[in-house]
Design an enzyme around this catalytic site. Structure first.
Site, PDB file in Angstrom:
ATOM      1  N   PHE A 204       0.867  -1.171   0.000  1.00  0.00           N
ATOM      2  CA  PHE A 204       0.000   0.000   0.000  1.00  0.00           C
ATOM      3  C   PHE A 204       0.908   1.225   0.000  1.00  0.00           C
ATOM      4  O   PHE A 204       1.339   1.676   1.057  1.00  0.00           O
ATOM      5  CB  PHE A 204      -0.851  -0.042   1.272  1.00  0.00           C
ATOM      6  CG  PHE A 204      -2.179   0.644   1.143  1.00  0.00           C
ATOM      7  CD1 PHE A 204      -2.733   0.949  -0.084  1.00  0.00           C
ATOM      8  CD2 PHE A 204      -2.916   0.972   2.275  1.00  0.00           C
ATOM      9  CE1 PHE A 204      -3.965   1.569  -0.197  1.00  0.00           C
ATOM     10  CE2 PHE A 204      -4.154   1.589   2.180  1.00  0.00           C
ATOM     11  CZ  PHE A 204      -4.682   1.888   0.949  1.00  0.00           C
TER      12      PHE A 204
ATOM     13  N   TYR B 239       4.240  -3.876  24.508  1.00  0.00           N
ATOM     14  CA  TYR B 239       4.194  -4.771  23.352  1.00  0.00           C
ATOM     15  C   TYR B 239       3.477  -6.101  23.668  1.00  0.00           C
ATOM     16  O   TYR B 239       2.273  -6.207  23.444  1.00  0.00           O
ATOM     17  CB  TYR B 239       5.596  -4.996  22.735  1.00  0.00           C
ATOM     18  CG  TYR B 239       5.437  -5.404  21.291  1.00  0.00           C
ATOM     19  CD1 TYR B 239       5.570  -4.480  20.261  1.00  0.00           C
ATOM     20  CD2 TYR B 239       5.051  -6.706  20.959  1.00  0.00           C
ATOM     21  CE1 TYR B 239       5.338  -4.839  18.940  1.00  0.00           C
ATOM     22  CE2 TYR B 239       4.821  -7.079  19.647  1.00  0.00           C
ATOM     23  CZ  TYR B 239       4.970  -6.144  18.646  1.00  0.00           C
ATOM     24  OH  TYR B 239       4.724  -6.513  17.349  1.00  0.00           O
TER      25      TYR B 239
ATOM     26  N   VAL C 184      14.577  -1.265  13.556  1.00  0.00           N
ATOM     27  CA  VAL C 184      14.033   0.014  13.098  1.00  0.00           C
ATOM     28  C   VAL C 184      13.259  -0.227  11.810  1.00  0.00           C
ATOM     29  O   VAL C 184      13.842  -0.645  10.809  1.00  0.00           O
ATOM     30  CB  VAL C 184      15.175   1.017  12.782  1.00  0.00           C
ATOM     31  CG1 VAL C 184      14.603   2.373  12.404  1.00  0.00           C
ATOM     32  CG2 VAL C 184      16.142   1.130  13.945  1.00  0.00           C
TER      33      VAL C 184
HETATM   34  P1  NAD Z   1       6.648  -2.019   7.718  1.00  0.00           P
HETATM   35  O1  NAD Z   1       5.843  -0.815   8.086  1.00  0.00           O
HETATM   36  O2  NAD Z   1       8.057  -1.808   7.283  1.00  0.00           O
HETATM   37  O3  NAD Z   1       5.920  -2.849   6.537  1.00  0.00           O
HETATM   38  C1  NAD Z   1       4.548  -2.948   6.418  1.00  0.00           C
HETATM   39  C2  NAD Z   1       4.158  -3.432   5.034  1.00  0.00           C
HETATM   40  O4  NAD Z   1       2.721  -3.593   4.991  1.00  0.00           O
HETATM   41  C3  NAD Z   1       4.521  -2.480   3.886  1.00  0.00           C
HETATM   42  O5  NAD Z   1       4.896  -3.230   2.752  1.00  0.00           O
HETATM   43  C4  NAD Z   1       3.197  -1.762   3.602  1.00  0.00           C
HETATM   44  O6  NAD Z   1       3.062  -1.276   2.272  1.00  0.00           O
HETATM   45  C5  NAD Z   1       2.222  -2.902   3.847  1.00  0.00           C
HETATM   46  N1  NAD Z   1       0.859  -2.460   4.148  1.00  0.00           N
HETATM   47  C6  NAD Z   1       0.419  -1.744   5.210  1.00  0.00           C
HETATM   48  N2  NAD Z   1      -0.920  -1.593   5.136  1.00  0.00           N
HETATM   49  C7  NAD Z   1      -1.332  -2.228   4.013  1.00  0.00           C
HETATM   50  C8  NAD Z   1      -2.588  -2.423   3.396  1.00  0.00           C
HETATM   51  N3  NAD Z   1      -3.714  -1.967   3.912  1.00  0.00           N
HETATM   52  N4  NAD Z   1      -2.610  -3.126   2.233  1.00  0.00           N
HETATM   53  C9  NAD Z   1      -1.464  -3.614   1.658  1.00  0.00           C
HETATM   54  N5  NAD Z   1      -0.258  -3.475   2.226  1.00  0.00           N
HETATM   55  C10 NAD Z   1      -0.192  -2.782   3.378  1.00  0.00           C
HETATM   56  O7  NAD Z   1       6.551  -2.982   8.978  1.00  0.00           O
HETATM   57  P2  NAD Z   1       7.442  -4.173   9.559  1.00  0.00           P
HETATM   58  O8  NAD Z   1       8.061  -3.683  10.821  1.00  0.00           O
HETATM   59  O9  NAD Z   1       8.275  -4.796   8.521  1.00  0.00           O
HETATM   60  O10 NAD Z   1       6.291  -5.178  10.023  1.00  0.00           O
HETATM   61  C11 NAD Z   1       5.931  -6.347   9.337  1.00  0.00           C
HETATM   62  C12 NAD Z   1       5.516  -7.411  10.347  1.00  0.00           C
HETATM   63  O11 NAD Z   1       6.664  -7.738  11.164  1.00  0.00           O
HETATM   64  C13 NAD Z   1       4.418  -6.959  11.315  1.00  0.00           C
HETATM   65  O12 NAD Z   1       3.565  -8.031  11.576  1.00  0.00           O
HETATM   66  C14 NAD Z   1       5.209  -6.605  12.574  1.00  0.00           C
HETATM   67  O13 NAD Z   1       4.422  -6.698  13.744  1.00  0.00           O
HETATM   68  C15 NAD Z   1       6.273  -7.692  12.530  1.00  0.00           C
HETATM   69  N6  NAD Z   1       7.479  -7.446  13.368  1.00  0.00           N
HETATM   70  C16 NAD Z   1       8.153  -6.268  13.324  1.00  0.00           C
HETATM   71  C17 NAD Z   1       9.254  -6.074  14.169  1.00  0.00           C
HETATM   72  C18 NAD Z   1      10.037  -4.786  14.173  1.00  0.00           C
HETATM   73  O14 NAD Z   1      10.829  -4.581  15.089  1.00  0.00           O
HETATM   74  N7  NAD Z   1       9.897  -3.945  13.189  1.00  0.00           N
HETATM   75  C19 NAD Z   1       9.683  -7.113  15.012  1.00  0.00           C
HETATM   76  C20 NAD Z   1       9.004  -8.325  14.993  1.00  0.00           C
HETATM   77  C21 NAD Z   1       7.885  -8.477  14.178  1.00  0.00           C
END
Ligand code: NAD
Length: 384
Positions: free
Chosen positions: A73, A233, A270
């Site tokens: 998105f 969290y 991050v």
């Molecule tokens: P991010 O914000 O970098 O990525 C989110 C992605 O989702 C992007 O590609 C965005 O375009 C897409 N997106 C968001 N809303 C959308 C929609 N309505 N339709 C289509 N695409 C959509 O986030 P991230 O940190 O990479 O998180 C991804 C997963 O990893 C999540 O479940 C998060 O909880 C998990 N996670 C993150 C961390 C961290 O420290 N960042 C740690 C462990 C787990």
């Protein structure tokens, strides 16, 4: 146009097209340097444009030689404003994948909607036939369900208000954050957005359409972390949604005989999503300092290469709860003991010594294509 970073709170409102492309190429280079393994060949990545989803897509494409279909998105440029980083990342990924002879298409739209699910199904039918892996890596602030209801997620505690140290990102000072408790309704809404209902909907839609292969693996991501971050969290409103994600993984395993579903517990990193969580960025800077000192620091691409090329190659390596632990190095006793000690000691005065503030900001800027080695930021670039 000469593109400069414009940082507002925890987000950068500009993105550099050349820098984003370089960032993607660097991630590809990292994966190419790892030994290739046999794995799924047609992979759907939902949330494929930034953070863990982008790194997952790169890891499976260049580590398994997989064709990938991505969903994201993102905003395109209107000629005056830059596109979002995820838009430039995706375009660069597609170019590099095609050069390597791999199929790569992306669908830009709301993954929660029926329309986008249908577009994905039509594209799989036309181009791939079936998919044998589905990576679910959405991080979204809101969701509109197919019945038209709008839900917003919150980053709050459950039960009682919670106060702890936090890093003020605009001036790198340490202050107290007071995080209010979520109401029942806010918790329910957060579960609707970040829980597993939409993951199940995706698997159901793909299954009903006959576009799942004979054996399919699906994986979604979560975070657990140390006690310091529990109230915000693991035991906060987002944690309640993640518990729903775990239940959904079990439901997927029971419901679809041809699907094996996993939860990977990833490291705190991050990303655009994690920067928005109070308390967590300070923890991340203290963590980075320790992990870098001990030579065990990983970014998104190192994490996802280790996940797909090591932990999930062949029989997946899981803990007693069935989780794939990508936070194993983060949660090691020596790392956590040092972080906890520094957490108690950290103040605005010593934060630069105890925490990896510069490393945090480098990664933050890198996400938007800035401060990447070899990019001439004084040059005019086409932002379309
Ligand atoms: P991010 O914000 O970098 O990525 C989110 C992605 O989702 C992007 O590609 C965005 O375009 C897409 N997106 C968001 N809303 C959308 C929609 N309505 N339709 C289509 N695409 C959509 O986030 P991230 O940190 O990479 O998180 C991804 C997963 O990893 C999540 O479940 C998060 O909880 C998990 N996670 C993150 C961390 C961290 O420290 N960042 C740690 C462990 C787990």
């Amino acid at each position: 146009m000469v593109v400069e970073p414009r940082v507002k709170d925890y987000i950068c409102t500009t993105a550099h097209p050349v820098g984003c492309a370089e960032n993607v190429k660097n991630q590809i280079k990292y994966v190419k340097a790892q030994p290739k393994v046999e794995g799924p060949k047609k992979v759907l990545v939902i949330g494929a444009s930034t953070g863990y989803g982008l790194a997952s897509r790169i890891a499976v494409a260049f580590g398994y030689d997989a064709d990938t279909l991505g969903v994201m998105f993102e905003k395109e440029s209107n000629g005056r404003r830059t596109a979002t980083a995820g838009f430039y990342n995706t375009r660069a990924f597609e170019e590099e994948a095609k050069k390597a002879g791999l199929y790569a298409k992306s669908i830009n739209g709301d993954a929660f909607s029926l329309e986008i699910k249908q577009q994905v199904i039509d594209t799989i039918k036309a181009d791939l036939g079936t998919v044998d892996m589905v990576i679910y890596s959405l991080a979204a602030p809101r969701r509109v369900t197919p019945d038209g209801h709008k839900y917003s997620s919150v980053l709050k505690t459950v039960g009682e208000e919670y106060s702890n140290k936090t890093l003020v990102l605009k001036d790198n000072t340490v202050t107290m954050a007071h995080i209010p408790a979520a109401t029942e309704e806010e918790i329910e809404n957060t579960i609707k957005v970040m829980g597993g209902e939409d993951w199940i909907d995706w698997m159901q839609a793909l299954s009903d359409a006959g576009v799942l292969a004979e054996h399919v693996t699906t994986v979604a991501y979560s975070y657990i972390g140390p006690k310091i971050t529990f109230p915000i969290y693991a035991e906060g409103s987002i944690g309640m949604a993640k518990k729903d994600l775990y239940r959904s993984s079990d439901i997927i395993n029971e419901k679809f005989a041809n699907v094996t579903s996993y939860i990977a517990i990833n490291k705190a990193l991050v990303t655009q999503s994690s920067a928005a969580i109070p308390v967590v960025p300070l923890y991340i800077t203290l963590l980075y300092k320790q992990m870098k000192a001990k030579g065990v620091h990983e970014g998104c691409i190192e994490q996802m290469a280790r996940l797909f090329l090591d932990k999930m190659a062949g029989e997946a390596e899981t803990d007693e709860n069935g989780f794939i632990r990508m936070d194993d190095w983060e949660m090691a006793d020596d790392i956590q003991e040092a972080v906890a000690k520094n957490w108690d000691a950290v103040t605005s005065e010593n934060v630069k010594e105890l925490a990896d503030i510069d490393g945090y900001w480098d990664e933050f800027y890198n996400m938007f294509g800035f401060k990447i080695d070899g990019v001439d930021y004084s040059a005019d670039v086409d932002i379309m």
